[in-house]
Design an enzyme around this catalytic site. Structure first.
Site, mmCIF file in Angstrom:
data_model
loop_
_atom_site.group_PDB
_atom_site.id
_atom_site.type_symbol
_atom_site.label_atom_id
_atom_site.label_comp_id
_atom_site.label_asym_id
_atom_site.label_seq_id
_atom_site.Cartn_x
_atom_site.Cartn_y
_atom_site.Cartn_z
ATOM 1 N N ARG A 51 0.849 -1.286 0.020
ATOM 2 C CA ARG A 51 0.089 -0.096 -0.195
ATOM 3 C C ARG A 51 0.715 1.236 -0.131
ATOM 4 O O ARG A 51 0.462 2.209 -0.739
ATOM 5 C CB ARG A 51 -0.902 0.218 1.293
ATOM 6 C CG ARG A 51 -2.241 -0.598 1.148
ATOM 7 C CD ARG A 51 -2.652 -0.986 2.448
ATOM 8 N NE ARG A 51 -1.861 -2.116 2.754
ATOM 9 C CZ ARG A 51 -1.985 -3.404 2.344
ATOM 10 N NH1 ARG A 51 -2.717 -3.666 1.485
ATOM 11 N NH2 ARG A 51 -1.242 -4.287 2.723
ATOM 12 N N THR A 52 1.951 1.175 0.801
ATOM 13 C CA THR A 52 2.356 2.565 0.849
ATOM 14 C C THR A 52 3.176 2.874 -0.401
ATOM 15 O O THR A 52 3.172 3.921 -0.818
ATOM 16 C CB THR A 52 3.389 2.599 2.158
ATOM 17 O OG1 THR A 52 2.874 2.024 3.310
ATOM 18 C CG2 THR A 52 4.171 3.945 2.620
ATOM 19 N N LYS A 80 25.450 -3.620 -2.145
ATOM 20 C CA LYS A 80 26.850 -3.580 -2.201
ATOM 21 C C LYS A 80 27.343 -2.679 -1.328
ATOM 22 O O LYS A 80 28.725 -2.638 -1.305
ATOM 23 C CB LYS A 80 27.107 -2.898 -3.619
ATOM 24 C CG LYS A 80 26.526 -3.470 -4.814
ATOM 25 C CD LYS A 80 26.980 -2.671 -6.323
ATOM 26 C CE LYS A 80 26.254 -3.177 -7.300
ATOM 27 N NZ LYS A 80 26.579 -2.283 -8.590
ATOM 28 N N ARG A 101 11.590 3.914 2.662
ATOM 29 C CA ARG A 101 11.141 3.156 3.789
ATOM 30 C C ARG A 101 12.278 2.114 4.148
ATOM 31 O O ARG A 101 12.896 1.822 3.234
ATOM 32 C CB ARG A 101 10.025 2.169 3.519
ATOM 33 C CG ARG A 101 9.854 0.841 4.461
ATOM 34 C CD ARG A 101 8.793 0.081 4.210
ATOM 35 N NE ARG A 101 7.403 0.818 4.562
ATOM 36 C CZ ARG A 101 6.337 0.420 4.633
ATOM 37 N NH1 ARG A 101 5.938 -1.017 4.167
ATOM 38 N NH2 ARG A 101 5.170 0.949 4.879
ATOM 39 N N HIS A 129 5.617 6.212 11.307
ATOM 40 C CA HIS A 129 5.033 5.838 9.858
ATOM 41 C C HIS A 129 4.064 7.197 9.734
ATOM 42 O O HIS A 129 2.896 6.753 9.626
ATOM 43 C CB HIS A 129 4.372 4.604 9.783
ATOM 44 C CG HIS A 129 3.940 3.880 8.607
ATOM 45 N ND1 HIS A 129 3.876 4.952 7.573
ATOM 46 C CD2 HIS A 129 3.831 2.931 7.972
ATOM 47 C CE1 HIS A 129 3.780 4.278 6.332
ATOM 48 N NE2 HIS A 129 3.457 2.865 6.734
HETATM 49 C C1 NCD Z 1 2.061 -0.797 8.103
HETATM 50 C C2 NCD Z 1 3.677 -0.835 8.310
HETATM 51 O O1 NCD Z 1 4.321 -0.853 7.215
HETATM 52 O O2 NCD Z 1 4.083 -0.607 9.460
HETATM 53 N N1 NCD Z 1 1.582 -1.145 6.844
HETATM 54 C C3 NCD Z 1 1.318 -0.001 6.038
HETATM 55 O O3 NCD Z 1 2.237 0.814 5.679
HETATM 56 N N2 NCD Z 1 0.067 0.050 5.661
HETATM 57 C C4 NCD Z 1 1.557 -1.924 9.053
HETATM 58 C C5 NCD Z 1 2.223 -3.299 8.970
HETATM 59 O O4 NCD Z 1 3.070 -3.660 8.324
HETATM 60 O O5 NCD Z 1 1.701 -4.079 10.139
#
Ligand code: NCD
Length: 307
Positions: A51-52, A80, A101, A129
């Site tokens: 999703r993100t 690397k 991320r 997040h």
């Molecule tokens: C979350 C995350 O990555 O922290 N997912 C997301 O970005 N919607 C929640 C999760 O991974 O449980």
């Protein structure tokens, strides 16, 4: 130049403005179809995501921009041994904005110190997040119409669940918010949220183990997955992974207008039989993620709002 590393990087007023913009985007998407023509978003994902990453990419494409990036550390020069600082210096030459991320807490912050483009924290380890929080705030605002006078239950892995940490940070700034923190003792909220945010700001909260008992009081139930990838040993994960399962029977204990949110992905913690319940909002929530990320990209790139 601004970055988004923590939800508190935006004031309450700035969050209001961002959510108002996201709501306008939801209502009139065509108006925004070319506001980022010629701009590029880089998605630097050193950890898995559906999703993100894809909602960031959809957001930039919806604004007329384009996207580039990588979706795992293995397919980047991190494999690397390249540092985040070096990677971001280079990406700054290729893109106008980036979402990162990383499994290490603080990696997007390090990137921001070496970047000449805005850096968005798209999840750093078990820490924060902020863009999930913006998604959660837009969901709450659109579906509940307010942020104050709410009893919010957060359930599951409150220790490693970064979405929970960011959401508590953000909601703590509103009036008469009460938290019920539902987890096994091993997965309680970390001290930097419990003591430094909740206790320090004198916010009403309690830590409990039993979901059934908490259920009747809740206006919002925010379910979370037990974060398998952050456990040091598999046995502990197996013991705790199914500690809470929201099913139809539990939903009978809830208020008629209680909202169920979940950042997703779900594993077992919400039974699929709950998906048809009108109070289940987690798929709608994922949709809000696109509008709010469109608003965020426009804000950080200082793109003018079309009339
Ligand atoms: C979350 C995350 O990555 O922290 N997912 C997301 O970005 N919607 C929640 C999760 O991974 O449980």
């Amino acid at each position: 130049m601004r970055h988004l590393l923590n939800p508190l990087d935006f004031t309450v007023e700035e969050i209001d403005e961002l959510l108002e913009l996201a709501t306008d985007i939801e209502r009139h998407p065509d108006k925004y179809a070319h506001v980022c023509d010629g701009k590029k978003l880089a998605t630097l994902f050193y950890e898995p995501s559906t999703r993100t990453r894809l909602s960031f990419e959809a957001a930039m494409l919806n604004l007329g921009g384009s996207v580039l990036g990588f979706s795992s550390a293995d397919s980047s020069s991190a494999a690397k041994g390249e540092s985040v600082a070096d990677t971001i210096r280079v990406i700054s030459c290729y893109a106008d904005i980036c979402a990162m991320r990383h499994p290490k807490e603080g990696a997007p912050k390090v990137a921001s110190l070496h970047s000449s483009i805005p850096v968005i924290n798209a999840g750093d380890g078990g820490h924060q997040h902020p863009t999930q929080t913006l998604t959660d705030l837009l969901s709450i605002h659109s579906l509940k119409g307010k942020f104050s006078d709410l009893t919010v239950g957060l359930c599951g892995d409150l220790k490693f669940g970064r979405t929970v940490h960011s959401l508590i940070n953000a909601l703590s700034r509103y009036e008469r918010i009460k938290f019920i923190l539902i987890s096994p003792p091993e997965l309680r909220i970390p001290g930097y949220i419990r003591d430094d945010v909740l206790v320090a700001k004198n916010i009403e909260f309690k830590e409990v183990e039993n979901l059934d008992e908490a259920m009747p009081d809740l206006d919002i139930l925010y379910m979370t997955r037990v974060q398998k990838e952050r456990f040091f040993n598999e046995e502990d994960y197996i013991r705790m992974k199914d500690c809470y399962i929201l099913d139809k029977k539990k939903m009978k204990l809830a208020k008629d207008d209680m909202l169920i949110l979940h950042p997703l992905p779900r594993v077992n913690e919400i039974s699929v039989e709950v998906d048809d319940d009108p109070r289940a909002a987690y798929f709608k929530q994922a949709q809000y993620g696109v509008y709010v990320r469109m608003a965020l990209i426009m804000t950080l790139l200082e793109v003018k709002r079309p009339c």
